[in-house]
Design a protein around this motif. Structure first.
Motif: not given
Length: 155
Positions: A7, A11, A14-15, A18, A40, A43-44, A48-50, A52
């Motif tokens: 995870d 992440l 993703l950061l 992106p 993903l 986590m959404e 955790v992922i808020t 995009t």
């Protein structure tokens, strides 16, 4: 929700990248596309992922003045004042806090005169007792989460 090593690698990608596709993320991580998508989605779902979407600059949108406005609220009116803040477009964040005040807002304004107008609007909200404003001079550390993700990965 527990975040494991895979995870944190997801992440981090993703950061750092992106605009990369899910297929490319899976290739870079050496996992199946389905595995990545399931991670993903989880986590959404777990918060955790808020988001995009892109990060936008208030300064580039014509609002270069950044201020933090502390708001003291009459007891029992925190929710209604909090709801009223959502109608003020210059408020880009608001938090209930402890300490000197009840709410802390981050306000973006076109200039100091505009900031004063926004503060006057806040003062006139029912339930607001007083405000205290601090103007940001320069951003020293931009909003970031990557160092936090790295620290979670090290645990």
């Amino acid at each position: 929700m527990a975040v494991d090593e895979l995870d944190t690698r997801i992440l981090t990608l993703l950061l750092e990248q992106p605009r990369t596709s899910v297929r490319e993320y899976a290739r870079l991580l050496g996992v199946a596309r389905g595995t990545l998508q399931a991670r993903l989605d989880r986590m959404e779902r777990d918060g955790v992922i808020t988001g995009t979407g892109p990060s936008l600059s208030p300064a580039a949108l014509g609002h270069p003045v950044l201020a933090f406005v502390h708001i003291e609220v009459t007891q029992g009116h925190l929710d209604e004042v909090g709801d009223a803040l959502a109608a003020v477009p210059e408020i880009i964040e608001a938090f209930s806090i402890t300490g000197g005040g009840d709410l802390l807002t981050r306000v973006a304004a076109r200039d100091n005169g505009h900031l004063e107008d926004v503060i006057q609007q806040l003062i006139n909200l029912p339930g607001v007792v007083r405000t205290r404003t601090e103007v940001a001079l320069r951003e020293r550390v931009a909003h970031r989460v990557l160092p936090l993700v790295a620290s979670v990965a090290r645990r």
